[in-house]
Write a protein that holds these residues in place. Sequence first.
Motif, PDB file in Angstrom:
ATOM      1  N   SER A   1       3.975   0.458  -3.303  1.00 22.91           N
ATOM      2  CA  SER A   1       2.792   0.163  -5.131  1.00 22.91           C
ATOM      3  C   SER A   1       2.024   0.932  -5.801  1.00 22.91           C
ATOM      4  CB  SER A   1       2.842  -1.580  -5.111  1.00 22.91           C
ATOM      5  OG  SER A   1       2.057  -1.689  -6.247  1.00 22.91           O
ATOM      6  N   THR A   2       1.134   0.926  -6.774  1.00 19.76           N
ATOM      7  CA  THR A   2       0.058   1.671  -7.409  1.00 19.76           C
ATOM      8  C   THR A   2      -0.324   0.024  -7.490  1.00 19.76           C
ATOM      9  OG1 THR A   2       0.888   2.458  -9.149  1.00 19.76           O
ATOM     10  CG2 THR A   2       0.782   3.328  -7.083  1.00 19.76           C
TER      11      THR A   2
ATOM     12  N   ARG B   1       0.991  -0.929  -0.084  1.00 19.40           N
ATOM     13  CA  ARG B   1      -0.185  -0.220   0.076  1.00 19.40           C
ATOM     14  C   ARG B   1       0.975   1.193   0.428  1.00 19.40           C
ATOM     15  NH1 ARG B   1      -4.618  -1.581   4.253  1.00 19.40           N
ATOM     16  NH2 ARG B   1      -6.052  -2.287   2.573  1.00 19.40           N
TER      17      ARG B   1
ATOM     18  N   THR C   1      -3.029  -4.753  -4.773  1.00 17.46           N
ATOM     19  CA  THR C   1      -3.199  -4.563  -2.746  1.00 17.46           C
ATOM     20  C   THR C   1      -4.698  -5.707  -2.522  1.00 17.46           C
ATOM     21  OG1 THR C   1      -2.464  -2.243  -3.746  1.00 17.46           O
ATOM     22  CG2 THR C   1      -4.361  -2.453  -1.936  1.00 17.46           C
TER      23      THR C   1
END
Length: 330
Positions: free
Chosen positions: A53-54, A50, A59
């Motif tokens: 990273s996107t 979280r 996620t």
Amino acid sequence: MDIDAFIAAHRPTWDRLEHLVKHRGRLTGAEVDELVELYQRVSTHLSIVRSASTDAMLTGRLSALVARARSAVTGAHVPAWREFARFFTVSFPVVAYRARWWWLGATVAFVAVAWAMGAWVADNPEVQRAIATPEEITQLVEHDFADYYSENPAASFASRVWINNAWVAALMLIGAIFMGLPIPYFLFQNAANVAVSGGLMASRGKLDIFFGLITPHGLLELTAVFLAAAVGLKLGWTVIDPGPRRRAEALAEQGRAVMSVAMGLVVVLFVSGLIEAFVTPSGLPTWARIAIGVLAEAAFLAYVVYYGRRAVRAQETGDVERAPDLAPTA
């Protein structure tokens, strides 16, 4: 952070956690420990993803996995409807069924005392004069006894009856706190009240009216009172004879059983109050009113026997599912 390298390094951990969650009902002790450890580890992985990273898909996958693992570790909340269903199909009927011999004993003792006292009142003019004047007895027999059930609006009368009956049952349950010692006295008081009314009605040849009015609601009402007395007496006896368990454990379990009966009797006495308010004073023939009372009584006893016996066979006690007073010992 190289997200591909991160996934490659930790995918086996995630897969293993997912496997343990899917089979959580059949885990060994070591696997349970592993489940807890992996849950904590993957929770850390989720925090890293979280913050660094996107990747929404990764996620989302880890969030779902952590949520499922959390339920497996901490225990998912039982839906309210399941608790409600368990109470009325297990907890209440099994406690009532296990107290059946105490229940029967309270019933037999009450009926014997009430019948003997009623006959004594009916056959002795001196006793009747000590209770009331001949004019007062005539007023009771000819008017007051029957008028009591119809002098108030049915809805408000039902509420008042419910509160009164609940209070009588509550006295029986409160007596459990004192090892059940006051309960025979409470039963005697109620038996005396019934005996006096029945005896006076019988002395003037009105016993048919007495039973015609008291039977429809009285069967279920008194059965509820006898059940309250039974579990209270059983709790008192548990102090003397706790059985194979430690006395504190036995008292805790039976104390929670008393609370189960208290909550269940709220419903039973509500039904009894409705019968007393709407059926007893109704214009139905006497046989029809009595039949309704008998059917309500039979339905309640059949419910207790069916669900109570089934729960006993399943080795249920009616106690809470994770009793706080029990702890494993070597």
